[in-house]
Design an enzyme around this catalytic site. Structure first.
Site, short mmCIF file in Angstrom:
data_model
loop_
_atom_site.label_atom_id
_atom_site.label_comp_id
_atom_site.label_asym_id
_atom_site.label_seq_id
_atom_site.Cartn_x
_atom_site.Cartn_y
_atom_site.Cartn_z
N THR A 116 0.82 -1.22 0.00
CA THR A 116 0.00 0.00 0.00
C THR A 116 0.85 1.27 0.00
OG1 THR A 116 -0.10 -0.13 2.41
CG2 THR A 116 -1.97 -1.06 1.19
N TYR B 14 9.14 0.46 18.26
CA TYR B 14 8.22 0.02 17.21
C TYR B 14 8.97 -0.08 15.87
CZ TYR B 14 4.49 0.02 13.80
OH TYR B 14 3.69 -0.31 12.74
N SER C 88 18.57 0.87 2.70
CA SER C 88 18.44 2.32 2.53
C SER C 88 19.77 3.04 2.63
CB SER C 88 17.50 2.85 3.62
OG SER C 88 17.59 4.25 3.71
N GLU D 18 20.12 5.58 4.18
CA GLU D 18 20.20 6.06 5.57
C GLU D 18 21.18 5.23 6.39
OE1 GLU D 18 18.54 8.66 7.63
OE2 GLU D 18 18.74 9.39 5.59
N TYR E 102 15.76 4.49 12.72
CA TYR E 102 15.38 3.90 11.42
C TYR E 102 16.61 3.35 10.71
CZ TYR E 102 14.21 3.75 6.43
OH TYR E 102 14.07 3.36 5.11
P1 NAP Z 1 6.07 3.92 2.56
O1 NAP Z 1 5.34 4.66 1.50
O2 NAP Z 1 6.18 4.51 3.93
O3 NAP Z 1 5.42 2.46 2.67
C1 NAP Z 1 5.67 1.62 3.74
C2 NAP Z 1 4.76 0.42 3.64
O4 NAP Z 1 4.98 -0.45 4.77
C3 NAP Z 1 3.26 0.77 3.66
O5 NAP Z 1 2.58 -0.11 2.80
C4 NAP Z 1 2.89 0.47 5.10
O6 NAP Z 1 1.52 0.18 5.29
C5 NAP Z 1 3.73 -0.77 5.34
N1 NAP Z 1 3.87 -1.09 6.77
C6 NAP Z 1 4.29 -0.28 7.77
N2 NAP Z 1 4.26 -0.93 8.94
C7 NAP Z 1 3.78 -2.17 8.68
C8 NAP Z 1 3.51 -3.30 9.48
N3 NAP Z 1 3.68 -3.28 10.81
N4 NAP Z 1 3.06 -4.43 8.88
C9 NAP Z 1 2.83 -4.45 7.54
N5 NAP Z 1 3.06 -3.40 6.73
C10 NAP Z 1 3.53 -2.28 7.29
O7 NAP Z 1 7.57 3.61 2.09
P2 NAP Z 1 8.19 3.61 0.62
O8 NAP Z 1 8.73 4.95 0.32
O9 NAP Z 1 7.26 2.95 -0.31
O10 NAP Z 1 9.47 2.67 0.85
C11 NAP Z 1 9.40 1.26 0.68
C12 NAP Z 1 10.53 0.60 1.44
O11 NAP Z 1 11.78 1.09 0.97
C13 NAP Z 1 10.53 0.86 2.93
O12 NAP Z 1 11.05 -0.28 3.56
C14 NAP Z 1 11.50 2.02 3.10
O13 NAP Z 1 12.04 2.01 4.41
C15 NAP Z 1 12.51 1.67 2.04
N6 NAP Z 1 13.24 2.79 1.45
C16 NAP Z 1 12.55 3.86 0.97
C17 NAP Z 1 13.26 4.89 0.36
C18 NAP Z 1 12.55 6.07 -0.23
O14 NAP Z 1 13.22 7.09 -0.48
N7 NAP Z 1 11.27 5.99 -0.52
C19 NAP Z 1 14.67 4.80 0.23
C20 NAP Z 1 15.31 3.67 0.74
C21 NAP Z 1 14.59 2.66 1.33
P3 NAP Z 1 0.43 1.38 5.49
O15 NAP Z 1 0.08 1.84 4.09
O16 NAP Z 1 -0.67 0.69 6.18
O17 NAP Z 1 1.09 2.47 6.28
O1 F7E Z 2 13.94 14.21 4.77
C1 F7E Z 2 15.09 17.54 5.79
C2 F7E Z 2 15.37 16.39 6.74
O2 F7E Z 2 11.95 12.94 5.57
C3 F7E Z 2 14.93 14.63 3.84
C4 F7E Z 2 12.83 7.96 3.72
O3 F7E Z 2 12.16 7.50 2.58
O4 F7E Z 2 14.80 8.55 2.47
C5 F7E Z 2 13.80 9.06 3.33
O5 F7E Z 2 14.39 9.58 4.51
C6 F7E Z 2 15.73 15.77 4.44
C7 F7E Z 2 16.23 15.51 5.87
O6 F7E Z 2 13.61 11.86 3.97
C8 F7E Z 2 11.88 18.94 6.71
O7 F7E Z 2 15.99 16.85 7.93
C9 F7E Z 2 13.87 19.69 6.29
O8 F7E Z 2 17.56 15.91 5.97
O9 F7E Z 2 12.10 13.58 3.13
P1 F7E Z 2 12.80 13.15 4.37
P2 F7E Z 2 14.84 11.10 4.65
O10 F7E Z 2 14.97 11.39 6.09
O11 F7E Z 2 16.04 11.36 3.79
C10 F7E Z 2 15.59 7.48 3.01
C11 F7E Z 2 16.57 7.04 1.96
C12 F7E Z 2 14.76 6.39 3.58
O12 F7E Z 2 15.16 5.23 3.56
C13 F7E Z 2 13.57 6.79 4.38
O13 F7E Z 2 12.66 5.71 4.51
O14 F7E Z 2 14.88 16.90 4.54
N1 F7E Z 2 13.90 18.33 6.14
N2 F7E Z 2 12.64 20.08 6.65
C14 F7E Z 2 12.68 17.83 6.39
N3 F7E Z 2 12.21 16.59 6.35
C15 F7E Z 2 10.89 16.39 6.62
N4 F7E Z 2 10.38 15.14 6.57
N5 F7E Z 2 10.07 17.45 6.96
C16 F7E Z 2 10.50 18.73 7.02
O15 F7E Z 2 9.75 19.66 7.33
#
Ligand code: NAP
Ligand code: F7E
Length: 345
Positions: A14, A104, A138, A140, A162
């Site tokens: 989702t 969590y 990630s 991260e 995270y």
């Molecule tokens: P997202 O939009 O936050 O989606 C996370 C998904 O995990 C949602 O479907 C959520 O369900 C589900 N989820 C959360 N807790 C759960 C639980 N307890 N049991 C079952 N499902 C659960 O994240 P995304 O951007 O698509 O990213 C996908 C994956 O790639 C994640 O693992 C993220 O950490 C990783 N990642 C993302 C990025 C990025 O920039 N997007 C980069 C590197 C890695 P709900 O819809 O119910 O909330």
């Molecule tokens: O923040 C700065 C914040 O929350 C990016 C996740 O998908 O990518 C994501 O993590 C930057 C950070 O993404 C705000 O401090 C400033 O430096 O969009 P973000 P993230 O933390 O990089 C990685 C690869 C993942 O794996 C994660 O799941 O933006 N920032 N002002 C802010 N960030 C947020 N959220 N909100 C602000 O107001």
């Protein structure tokens, strides 16, 4: 000849990536099974268009109730479905939230991966069917970066609960590959965005706010650190790399990135600029959005993925911002129309 479709099990179906991956896989003829957790409201907004029957009367996407915190349900589902490929995308994925909910986050993002790997191992042991596994690692994990650009060999130094949870999930996946011969790959994905990005991530927060400001629906947006730099790509491009990893003869770990970096400030400039606005008139800084520990600079080196998988991103930074702004402008227009209609009712 065996015409049985390939079956994929996707957690996080989702979410942003889950929806793009489900589109990719159903488009390739897979039968996709998605894990969906219970919610008091409908959570299928991003995948509704995939939920019906196709022209041949088949249902390419099936949803299953379950949760990454429930090992028994994962074992049962994997046994029932007997997938050829498993994509673990589920996570508590918000970095800021992980500081407030570290336990969590560890349970779902780190131990959740272990529970799923155990379910996959159980299937391989009991049925003997080989299963290919993808772990959503990630950038991260690099956190306080040891070198720039970051590549597969760059040491990890996560800066959030995270990031720490993702390091565990990454290494336990590598360990199951080395211990049990599992075809398990980790995609170390840098930030990737889209019009489907969750609204609390900075890119979508900016494009939602800028477009609402343009239409007079809000005045300001409060942000944290504008100097943080990220390597932002398009989610639709990045899910292709996930699939490609599971099509290789050998499993492995791959950095997936655009190999370009931009600051949050530049993102603001570009997004507001596309709407003819100056971000400096509308962005205010709020210390609440700063993090206890920040990741200052992300820049990937995705040459291994480009060389071995033949993968490359198609959407660049400016196109990505434009795509998100244009989609959110449409959303804001609909919101403005509804508001107008309500006022004249
Ligand atoms: P997202 O939009 O936050 O989606 C996370 C998904 O995990 C949602 O479907 C959520 O369900 C589900 N989820 C959360 N807790 C759960 C639980 N307890 N049991 C079952 N499902 C659960 O994240 P995304 O951007 O698509 O990213 C996908 C994956 O790639 C994640 O693992 C993220 O950490 C990783 N990642 C993302 C990025 C990025 O920039 N997007 C980069 C590197 C890695 P709900 O819809 O119910 O909330
Ligand atoms: O923040 C700065 C914040 O929350 C990016 C996740 O998908 O990518 C994501 O993590 C930057 C950070 O993404 C705000 O401090 C400033 O430096 O969009 P973000 P993230 O933390 O990089 C990685 C690869 C993942 O794996 C994660 O799941 O933006 N920032 N002002 C802010 N960030 C947020 N959220 N909100 C602000 O107001």
């Amino acid at each position: 000849m065996n015409h049985e479709p390939r079956r994929a099990f996707v957690t996080g179906i989702t979410g942003q990536d889950g929806s793009y991956l489900a589109e990719l896989l159903t488009g390739k003829g897979y039968e996709v099974h998605g894990l969906m957790r219970r919610s008091s409201t409908f959570g299928t907004r991003r995948i509704e268009h995939l939920c019906g029957d196709d022209a041949a009367g088949r249902r390419p996407l099936r949803l299953h109730d379950g949760d990454m915190s429930d090992a028994n349900c994962l074992v049962r589902l994997i046994r029932e479905i007997q997938p050829h490929e498993v994509y673990n995308l589920a996570a508590q994925s918000q970095v800021r939230v992980s500081f407030d909910q570290p336990t969590y986050t560890a349970d779902v993002t780190a131990i959740g991966a272990l529970r799923l790997l155990e379910a996959v191992r159980d299937l391989q042991d009991s049925v003997g069917t080989p299963v290919r596994y993808y772990q959503a690692s990630s950038s991260e994990m690099f956190g306080e970066v040891a070198e720039t650009p970051q590549r597969e060999s760059t040491p990890f130094h996560p800066r959030s609960p995270y990031g720490v949870a993702k390091v565990y999930a990454h290494w336990i996946t590598v360990n199951y590959r080395e211990s049990y011969g599992l075809h398990a790959s980790c995609g170390i994905l840098f930030n990737h965005e889209s019009p489907r990005r969750g609204e609390t991530f900075v890119t979508r927060k900016i494009t939602r706010a800028a477009t609402r400001i343009k239409l007079g629906l809000q005045e300001k947006v409060l942000l944290g650190n504008l100097e943080a730099r990220r390597d932002w790509g398009f989610a639709g491009d990045f899910v292709e790399a996930m699939w490609l990893m599971l099509q290789q003869d050998d499993p492995g770990d791959f950095v997936v990135a655009t190999d370009e970096t931009h600051s949050v400030r530049e993102f603001c400039e570009e997004a507001f600029g596309r709407l003819g606005l100056d971000y400096r008139d509308h962005v205010a800084i709020d210390p609440r959005y700063f993090r206890p520990a920040e990741v200052d600079l992300m820049l990937g080196d995705s040459s291994r993925a480009r060389r071995r998988l033949g993968w490359r991103p198609r959407v660049g930074f400016r196109e990505l911002v434009a795509m998100m702004v244009d989609a959110d402008l449409e959303l804001a227009r609909r919101e403005a129309e509804t508001r107008h209609a309500d006022q004249h009712r």
